[in-house]
Design a protein around this motif. Structure first.
Motif, PDB file in Angstrom:
ATOM      1  N   GLU A 317      -0.549  -9.446  11.119  1.00 18.47           N
ATOM      2  CA  GLU A 317      -1.475  -8.921  10.084  1.00 18.47           C
ATOM      3  C   GLU A 317      -2.947  -9.287  10.179  1.00 18.47           C
ATOM      4  OE1 GLU A 317      -0.950  -9.020   5.244  1.00 18.47           O
ATOM      5  OE2 GLU A 317      -0.415 -10.992   6.287  1.00 18.47           O
ATOM      6  N   LYS A 318      -3.030 -10.655  10.787  1.00 22.84           N
ATOM      7  CA  LYS A 318      -4.504 -11.162  11.003  1.00 22.84           C
ATOM      8  C   LYS A 318      -4.931 -10.251  11.846  1.00 22.84           C
ATOM      9  CE  LYS A 318      -6.578 -15.315  12.639  1.00 22.84           C
ATOM     10  NZ  LYS A 318      -6.376 -16.755  13.123  1.00 22.84           N
ATOM     11  N   TYR A 319      -4.373 -10.112  13.197  1.00 25.73           N
ATOM     12  CA  TYR A 319      -4.893  -9.287  14.310  1.00 25.73           C
ATOM     13  C   TYR A 319      -4.852  -7.879  14.199  1.00 25.73           C
ATOM     14  CZ  TYR A 319      -4.792 -14.273  16.164  1.00 25.73           C
ATOM     15  OH  TYR A 319      -5.087 -15.446  16.288  1.00 25.73           O
ATOM     16  N   LYS A 320      -4.447  -7.479  13.244  1.00 27.78           N
ATOM     17  CA  LYS A 320      -4.566  -6.016  12.972  1.00 27.78           C
ATOM     18  C   LYS A 320      -4.010  -5.045  13.960  1.00 27.78           C
ATOM     19  CE  LYS A 320      -8.018  -5.965   9.588  1.00 27.78           C
ATOM     20  NZ  LYS A 320      -7.298  -7.353   8.946  1.00 27.78           N
ATOM     21  N   CYS A 321      -2.622  -5.476  14.326  1.00 27.14           N
ATOM     22  CA  CYS A 321      -2.032  -4.637  15.339  1.00 27.14           C
ATOM     23  C   CYS A 321      -0.283  -4.866  15.165  1.00 27.14           C
ATOM     24  CB  CYS A 321      -2.281  -5.281  17.008  1.00 27.14           C
ATOM     25  SG  CYS A 321      -1.722  -7.164  17.048  1.00 27.14           S
ATOM     26  N   SER A 322       0.044  -4.800  13.744  1.00 32.46           N
ATOM     27  CA  SER A 322       1.307  -4.802  13.485  1.00 32.46           C
ATOM     28  C   SER A 322       2.186  -3.752  14.027  1.00 32.46           C
ATOM     29  CB  SER A 322       1.602  -4.821  11.945  1.00 32.46           C
ATOM     30  OG  SER A 322       1.079  -3.868  11.364  1.00 32.46           O
ATOM     31  N   GLU A 414       0.488  -4.665   5.927  1.00 32.48           N
ATOM     32  CA  GLU A 414       0.054  -3.226   6.372  1.00 32.48           C
ATOM     33  C   GLU A 414       0.250  -2.986   7.526  1.00 32.48           C
ATOM     34  OE1 GLU A 414      -4.345  -1.228   5.708  1.00 32.48           O
ATOM     35  OE2 GLU A 414      -3.860  -3.105   4.832  1.00 32.48           O
ATOM     36  N   THR A 416      -0.990  -1.358  10.814  1.00 30.57           N
ATOM     37  CA  THR A 416      -2.100  -1.504  11.753  1.00 30.57           C
ATOM     38  C   THR A 416      -1.854  -1.118  13.115  1.00 30.57           C
ATOM     39  OG1 THR A 416      -2.191  -3.656  11.504  1.00 30.57           O
ATOM     40  CG2 THR A 416      -3.490  -2.526   9.880  1.00 30.57           C
ATOM     41  N   ASN A 418      -4.029  -1.356  17.026  1.00 30.22           N
ATOM     42  CA  ASN A 418      -5.072  -1.937  17.808  1.00 30.22           C
ATOM     43  C   ASN A 418      -4.666  -1.756  19.012  1.00 30.22           C
ATOM     44  OD1 ASN A 418      -7.427  -3.180  18.196  1.00 30.22           O
ATOM     45  ND2 ASN A 418      -6.954  -4.898  16.677  1.00 30.22           N
TER      46      ASN A 418
END
Length: 524
Positions: A317-322, A414, A416, A418
């Motif tokens: 979640e923090k690194y926006k690559c779920s 979410e 996401t 990346n």
């Protein structure tokens, strides 16, 4: 109703402990536990002296033959026995139990060679291997009816002990060994070692020859050995496995530290293993200093995965690559059966595999590349064949990924993507797997950063030839050496950024030389 209770898997053992309280509280609920080979007294005592019903089976009689003296080489003995049965016994197929793919391939080669040598002196012998890594269409061959005048010999792992029944088997050859996974909580290493089977397993194997008519079982060990050397039952999985997931599951059900210590396991796991599991959950941030479940721990518990994998997903979640991370988690959950490496096409298979490793991206990103390419090609079986990838494994990875996608919504992460930022993806993985870091030592081997222990990159890894300075690995497996499986290169400063509570500066400083090549590290 719980069936096949003798298998004593991790899940059934926890279920027994939970269900025991439920049954005590609800007299209207009946619990049936069934199995063909069961230590019924033990179960009855555990469930407050529950009644035992013995229902006679529909099995045909099985003649059991032992060897007169111990066999020096059980593979050779298995081949000789199979050929003797084929030459002298009445029609009926043969089932040989072996410990794994390597043994099965060896026996297959020797049998083919010897049958060829005998020429027309003997009837046709059809050899059918079955093991987990074999592509599905080849596995299905074992179920095809044997042609008139021929005999089938099935070479199987203990998958054929309980999980599947093959019609027409009349003779069983049992060398008395299987591969057993054992986990050492002190070192964190899983070993996959060949060990003698238990008496219960031996009975189960013999029973396979009496399903469709009277049969014979040839045990390649002495009756003295059966009576005195084999354990009565296989040791329950709960006593030889990593318990981090079990502890997290029980915590999420409200069975916390005090209750956990009093939890009524049928066979309690080693105290060491529970302690190690709690330590890991604390380091991952799932438990706080008081031993209570944290918000992160609650989210992790929603995923039916090893806690290190679920922490990696929560961190995405923090690194926006779920999106990328659940694909990697799904691929890792399928295990080591993604790539297929047939004996006669090893070079082709290895080349196909290395195509996913361009740029020394590491095994985790290579897994992601495999998943994405497979998806782009609409999960086509043809594409899988061309790339030496197991169709069934990819179907399974896709199902797991769909399930994980649904659970992301549930824990409000979410979706996401990346895909261009490989560092972000690697940092997410590291958030779950930071205890699994190893650095290159002066002598060219690797040492785990936190434990004085030598480990090696598994030869199947894309980084086996690259020799990076610092890596993280998915798991440690002991076969001939302590091997790290699924390896990815990381930067030393990431360890301090992501796990400052676990690593100090002197852990990650490079010991082999103060000047670090390739622009890595803290020396600059």
């Amino acid at each position: 109703m719980v069936d096949e209770a003798h298998e004593r898997t991790l899940s059934t053992d926890i279920l027994f402990g939970l269900v025991k309280d439920v049954v005590r509280a609800r007299p209207d609920l009946k619990l049936l536990i069934s199995s063909a080979t069961l230590d019924a007294e033990k179960f009855s005592n555990y469930f407050d002296l529950a009644p035992i019903f013995k229902i006679p089976g529909r099995r045909y009689p099985v003649e059991i033959h032992y060897t007169k003296s111990p066999e020096a080489n059980y593979l050779d003995a298995a081949v000789v026995t199979a050929l003797q049965i084929h030459a002298t016994q009445s029609p009926g197929d043969i089932l040989v139990f072996l410990t794994g793919q390597e043994e099965i391939e060896t026996v297959e080669q020797i049998l083919k060679h010897r049958v060829r040598g005998l020429g027309t002196k003997i009837a046709e012998l059809i050899i059918c291997p079955i093991y987990a890594n074999l592509p599905t269409e080849l596995q299905a061959k074992i179920f095809e009816p044997t042609p008139e005048g021929a005999r089938k010999v099935v070479l199987a792992t203990n998958i054929a002990e309980t999980s599947l029944t093959i019609d027409g088997i009349k003779y069983v050859i049992d060398p008395g060994f299987c591969k057993m996974k054992t986990y050492n909580p002190r070192t964190g290493i899983e070993s996959l070692l060949v060990t003698p089977i238990s008496k219960a397993s031996a009975m189960q194997r013999a029973g396979r020859s009496g399903r469709t008519g009277p049969g014979k079982c040839f045990r390649l060990y002495t009756s003295h050995s059966f009576q005195n050397d084999l354990d009565d039952n296989t040791s329950p999985e709960i006593q030889r496995t990593n318990l981090a997931n079990v502890v997290l599951t029980l915590y999420s059900l409200g069975i916390e530290y005090e209750k956990l210590l009093r939890f009524e396991f049928m066979d309690p796991p080693p105290a060491d293993a529970i302690k190690k599991a709690m330590e890991l959950l604390y380091n991952l941030g799932a438990l706080n200093g008081q031993g209570k479940l944290t918000k992160v721990g609650r989210r992790m518990a929603e995923f039916p995965l090893d806690p290190m994998l679920s922490k990696m997903i929560v961190a995405s979640e923090k690194y926006k690559c779920s999106d990328e991370i659940i694909s990697i988690a799904a691929m890792l959950s399928v295990g080591n059966s993604i790539f297929y490496r047939p004996k006669d096409k090893q070079v082709h298979a290895d080349n196909a595999r290395m195509n996913f490793h361009t740029g020394d991206v590491g095994d985790h990103i290579a897994h992601l590349n495999v998943y994405n390419s497979c998806k782009e090609n609409n999960y086509s079986s043809q594409w899988c064949y061309e790339n030496y990838i197991q169709v069934r494994s990819m179907k399974r990875a896709r199902d797991i990924r769909d399930q994980l996608g649904g659970l992301l919504e549930r824990v409000e992460i979410e979706s996401t993507s990346n895909s261009n930022d490989l560092d972000a993806i690697k940092k997410s993985i590291l958030s779950g797997f930071f205890p699994h870091a190893a650095k290159l030592q002066k002598n060219g081997t690797y040492g785990r950063v936190k434990h004085l222990q030598t480990v090696h990159i598994h030869p199947s890894s894309g980084l086996a030839e690259v020799v990076p300075r610092l890596v993280l690995y998915h798991e440690l497996v002991l076969t001939i050496k302590e091997y790290m499986r699924q390896v990815t290169e990381i930067k030393p400063e990431w360890l301090l950024e992501i796990a400052p509570h676990y690593y100090q500066l002197n852990d990650v400083e490079d010991s082999s030389s103060k000047k670090m090549p390739r622009g890595h590290g803290l020396a600059h």
